[in-house]
Structure formats: structure tokens, C-alpha cells
Motif scaffolding. Sequence first.
Motif, PDB file in Angstrom:
ATOM      1  N   ARG A 156      51.875  53.377  -0.095  1.00 29.20           N
ATOM      2  CA  ARG A 156      52.999  53.873   0.026  1.00 29.20           C
ATOM      3  C   ARG A 156      53.508  54.911   0.964  1.00 29.20           C
ATOM      4  O   ARG A 156      54.229  55.250   1.878  1.00 29.20           O
ATOM      5  N   LYS A 157      52.429  55.994   1.016  1.00 34.85           N
ATOM      6  CA  LYS A 157      52.590  57.176   1.804  1.00 34.85           C
ATOM      7  C   LYS A 157      52.576  56.865   3.055  1.00 34.85           C
ATOM      8  O   LYS A 157      53.239  57.121   4.197  1.00 34.85           O
ATOM      9  N   GLN A 198      53.182  53.843   4.501  1.00 32.16           N
ATOM     10  CA  GLN A 198      54.515  53.241   4.892  1.00 32.16           C
ATOM     11  C   GLN A 198      55.543  54.246   5.204  1.00 32.16           C
ATOM     12  O   GLN A 198      56.513  54.110   6.298  1.00 32.16           O
ATOM     13  N   GLU A 199      55.712  55.215   4.202  1.00 32.16           N
ATOM     14  CA  GLU A 199      56.827  55.884   4.535  1.00 32.16           C
ATOM     15  C   GLU A 199      56.584  57.052   5.726  1.00 32.16           C
ATOM     16  O   GLU A 199      57.579  57.055   6.626  1.00 32.16           O
ATOM     17  N   THR A 200      55.220  57.385   6.180  1.00 35.41           N
ATOM     18  CA  THR A 200      55.229  58.063   7.264  1.00 35.41           C
ATOM     19  C   THR A 200      55.334  57.200   8.506  1.00 35.41           C
ATOM     20  O   THR A 200      56.113  57.575   9.770  1.00 35.41           O
ATOM     21  N   ASP A 210      57.687  54.498   8.692  1.00 32.89           N
ATOM     22  CA  ASP A 210      59.103  54.539   8.781  1.00 32.89           C
ATOM     23  C   ASP A 210      59.741  55.735   9.373  1.00 32.89           C
ATOM     24  O   ASP A 210      60.745  55.454  10.156  1.00 32.89           O
ATOM     25  N   ASP A 211      59.289  56.830   9.143  1.00 36.24           N
ATOM     26  CA  ASP A 211      59.809  58.238   9.402  1.00 36.24           C
ATOM     27  C   ASP A 211      59.457  58.335  11.095  1.00 36.24           C
ATOM     28  O   ASP A 211      60.241  58.484  11.835  1.00 36.24           O
TER      29      ASP A 211
END
Length: 341
Positions: A7-8, A10-12, A14-15
Amino acid sequence: YVPPQVRKAQETLDDKKREELGRLKKMVNGLINRLSEPNLSSISGQMEELYMANSRKDMNETLTDILMNACVTAVAMPARLMMEHVLLVSVLHHNVGIEVGAHFLEAVVKKFDELCKSDAEGKECENLLALIAHLYNFHVVHSLLIFDILKKLVSTFTEKEIELILFLLKNVGFSLRKDDALALKELITEAQRKANTAEKTFQDQTRVRFMLETMLALRNNDMRKIPGYDPEPVEKLRKLQRALVHSSGSGKDTQLRVSLESLLSADQVGRWWIVGSSWSGAPMINDTNGKTQQKLRIGKVSSKIMELARKQRMNTDIRRSIFCVLMTSEDFLDAFEKLLK
């Protein structure tokens, strides 16, 4: 369930992606803001480099968003500015690939259809129509789409539509006459018929009369009858376009011959005009109510041939029938006739 470390990541990601897109948007915006006829050559070159360095999807979406924000305003845009923006799209359409023009065209047509249905007071419809007209002027789209839009406007035939018809004919009327005089003649006849039936409903008859006079001037190839008609700016920019397009295919072969209906229903039926475009929710496959199981008539075939077809794993009706035709034909001509049937 998505584990926390994934999840982490994926978030990075996306950012990072968002940051990249923001940077790209700034760069494209800077180029579009500086766009003018003298520096069109250098700006189109820089845009091509951006296309090579980034994904086509991101570039198409960014460019379309920025151009739409710049050109589709509540006040009428200056014609020259409009032409320069569309000329940039046209050069990229010919040099980078037809998906550039196709993406922009689809966004413009959908927005135009949406605004036509709503009673927007501003000049957005005219601005969108000017974009479509110049896409046709600079050989991105075929006259088929322009005729579709004109037919749609003539069929509705309210005061707003009459203004839009006049606006479109003033911009591309003589080019339409050159491309397809017969279709233009049919359109004029239809407009005259509509004007006769709707004569009572309009308070202001002068605009209808003026529209009919404009159409007659087009039919008779009389440019003097159309006030404010000046083909010079378009011709000048067409010359510039020929200079900027690398390949010899700057003419009609890269035009998108796509109808209004195809563009508006692109999400349901796919985009056949773009090579390799994704095809989701194909109505031919999903449409159960219109499915009539066509029984293939292949005449009487011996059980021996049918057994052979089964052994060769011919598992559908059409495969079996083609197999039987090939096995039972006397010669290639006979096979050809049977296959056609």
C-alpha cells in the motif's frame, strides 16, 4: 486485502506520478502560452520532444485539457488565436501520430454535444464549433463530421442553431463545397424546407433569410455575398503547416473519416479510427436482445464429412460450414461461390 508495505509503495508511486504530471502540465502550459505564428515551428518541435519523452496518454490528456481551458471560454475567442492553437494540434497529428488529433477531436465534439443540449448563454458553443471547423481546415478531420453536425443543427432548427449554422458555413462553407458539392446541395434543400415549415415560429425572420442567402451564395460559389468572409488567414497558415509537417502525408490520407455518432458513442463501441485502441464492452458481443441465431445453410452434407469436421475440432457452426464447403467443392470457383452464400 492489500498489505501495508504494498500500500505504501502504491501511495509513493501515485505521489510520484502526480508530481510528474504536474511538471508536465507546467511545461506544456508554458509552451501554449507563448504560442504564436512566428514561433510555431520551435514550439511544435519542443512538443514533439515532450511526446517522445513522456507517455502518449499523459501528453494527449494534458494537451487536450490545456487547449480546452484556453479556447473554450464564455466570450468569443479571436479567430487568429483559435487557428494557431488548432494548427499546433494539426502539426502534432501529422508528425507524432493520429491519436493526438483523435483524442482532441473526441473531447471537443463531446463537449460541444453536451453544451448544445444545455441552454448555456455564453459563447462556448461557437468556440467549440470554431475548433472543429479549423480541425477540418487543417486536414485533421474529414468533411463527413462537418456535414453530420450541420444536419444535426438543421434538424433542430432553433434560433441558436441558425446562428451556429451561419458561423460554421462562414468558416468552412467553400471548402465543403469543394469536397462534396452534392452533400452541401442536399443540406441546403433540407434547410430551405425547414425554414418554410418553421416560418411562423420565429419572431426574427431576418436571420433565417440571411442564413438561406448565405447558403445560396455558397451553392453559386459567390464569395462576395458572404460578409466578412476572408480565406487569406487560413491559406497563410496552411502554407506554414505544409512547411512544418515532416512527412509527405500532410494531406488527405491522415484525415479522420469519422462520423458524429461514432465519436459520441466511442466509449460503448470502441475507437476504430485509432489503430490498437482498446475495445471495451463491445455491443456486438453483449447485445443479447438483438441476437438472432443465424442458421447456416450448407445443404445436405454426408455424416462422413460431419464426422471429419468433428475430428478436426470444428466446434462452431461457421467453422463446420466452411470446412464442409471446402471439402465438398468441385473446384476453387465452386468453393468461392458457396462461401459467398
